[in-house]
Design a protein around this motif. Structure first.
Motif, short mmCIF file in Angstrom:
data_model
loop_
_atom_site.label_atom_id
_atom_site.label_comp_id
_atom_site.label_asym_id
_atom_site.label_seq_id
_atom_site.Cartn_x
_atom_site.Cartn_y
_atom_site.Cartn_z
N UNK A 243 86.99 162.01 80.90
CA UNK A 243 87.08 161.29 79.63
C UNK A 243 85.69 161.06 79.03
N UNK A 244 84.72 160.79 79.90
CA UNK A 244 83.34 160.59 79.43
C UNK A 244 82.79 161.83 78.75
N UNK A 245 83.13 163.00 79.31
CA UNK A 245 82.68 164.26 78.69
C UNK A 245 83.23 164.39 77.27
N UNK A 246 84.51 164.09 77.11
CA UNK A 246 85.14 164.24 75.81
C UNK A 246 84.64 163.20 74.81
N UNK A 247 84.18 162.06 75.32
CA UNK A 247 83.68 160.99 74.45
C UNK A 247 82.17 161.05 74.27
N UNK B 244 97.96 163.28 79.60
CA UNK B 244 98.95 162.71 78.70
C UNK B 244 98.39 161.48 77.99
N UNK B 245 98.88 161.23 76.78
CA UNK B 245 98.46 160.02 76.07
C UNK B 245 98.94 158.78 76.81
N UNK B 246 100.04 158.90 77.53
CA UNK B 246 100.55 157.80 78.35
C UNK B 246 99.53 157.42 79.42
N UNK B 247 98.94 158.44 80.03
CA UNK B 247 97.94 158.16 81.07
C UNK B 247 96.71 157.47 80.47
N UNK B 248 96.25 157.95 79.31
CA UNK B 248 95.12 157.31 78.64
C UNK B 248 95.45 155.85 78.34
N UNK B 249 96.67 155.61 77.86
CA UNK B 249 97.09 154.24 77.56
C UNK B 249 97.09 153.37 78.81
N UNK C 203 95.98 159.78 71.43
CA UNK C 203 96.55 161.13 71.46
C UNK C 203 95.45 162.19 71.36
N UNK C 204 94.49 161.97 70.44
CA UNK C 204 93.40 162.93 70.27
C UNK C 204 92.57 163.05 71.54
N UNK C 205 92.29 161.92 72.16
CA UNK C 205 91.50 161.96 73.40
C UNK C 205 92.29 162.66 74.51
N UNK C 206 93.59 162.37 74.59
CA UNK C 206 94.40 162.98 75.65
C UNK C 206 94.45 164.49 75.51
N UNK C 207 94.57 164.97 74.27
CA UNK C 207 94.60 166.42 74.04
C UNK C 207 93.28 167.05 74.45
N UNK C 208 92.19 166.42 74.08
CA UNK C 208 90.87 166.95 74.42
C UNK C 208 90.65 166.97 75.93
#
Length: 272
Positions: A66-70, A44-49, A35-40
């Protein structure tokens, strides 16, 4: 003591894991929930999952978002892109490549411009790329085996055959550097850094050491030709790097912590 995580000990060359599994590992390494990654990332958290479980193959744009956020290093972003079936997005050249000539020159100017005080450039594994002549204070009396390229500055500093035997505050230096190396190994998943940590920790983990909260950097007390040099250092990285090699480089610049050290280093520079 922070201990490097075993999940990162896989050889990248033979790692056949998919992009989803790799992204999940990076997310967990950064201590984020889906959820935290999806918000950043604004998805959607569903898509991340779905990405992490392999139900969805991420686009190259999504991998990079996603790489940018991580805060994933550029070389690992390329690895993720390849795992997802895309072309690498970041170039990687040797520092001696003509394409990096301007950057190489700029790095040299930074290092050489720090004279008469020590400065050196290292890669992401702490291997020295080049140094100014003042950095020779670290190499006096070091076992020649440790000075065979690539010269690893963590090893030179903490190995008993390096300059560890000239450090007046070895316990303090070890208490600062070993946990830092462990965190770096855990956060990057680099197997070589994990091996380096285990090698150096085997020489003795530090006991409780009082850290002065007034210190803005690690103080180093190093004997050199009958004089105790008191130094502190800063580390500069290049956040606007466009090449994997440049993204990996850091410049360590050392400064005198007292007038006697400054005088000693100036005298060494003047004597050639």
């Amino acid at each position: 003591m922070v201990t490097p995580g075993d999940p990162g000990d896989t050889d990248p060359v033979h790692d056949q894991r998919g992009a989803g599994e790799l992204l999940r590992e990076w997310r967990l390494r950064r201590g984020l929930s889906q959820l935290e990654l999806s918000v950043r990332a604004g998805v959607s958290s569903r898509h991340v999952s779905f990405v992490e479980t392999g139900r969805t193959v991420p686009s190259s744009t999504m991998v990079l978002r996603l790489s940018d956020q991580l805060n994933i290093p550029l070389r690992e972003r390329n690895r993720l892109l390849i795992a997802a079936g895309h072309a690498p997005a970041y170039r990687q050249h040797s520092l001696d490549d003509p394409e990096l000539a301007a950057a190489h020159t700029a790095l040299r100017r930074i290092v050489d411009g720090h004279m008469p005080y020590p400065a050196l450039a290292v890669d992401h594994k702490w291997n020295m790329l080049f140094a100014n002549s003042a950095a020779e204070v670290f190499f006096d009396g070091v076992d020649p085996e440790l000075l065979s390229p690539p010269i690893n500055m963590m090893r030179v500093g903490l190995h008993p055959k390096g300059f560890a035997n000239r450090l007046r505050n070895l316990d303090r230096v070890r208490a600062f550097l070993l946990p830092r190396l462990a965190r770096q190994a855990a956060q990057t998943g680099d197997a070589d850094l994990t091996d380096l940590y285990r090698e150096l920790a085997a020489f003795g983990e530090p006991g409780p050491v009082r850290i002065d909260t007034a210190d803005i950097a690690l103080p180093i007390e190093l004997e050199h030709r009958g004089t105790v040099l008191r130094l502190f250092n800063t580390i500069t990285t290049f956040g606007a790097a466009f090449d994997v090699t440049l993204d990996d480089i850091a410049v360590e610049a050392y400064f005198p912590a007292d007038p006697g050290t400054a005088s000693h280093l100036r005298a060494l520079a003047e004597s050639g």
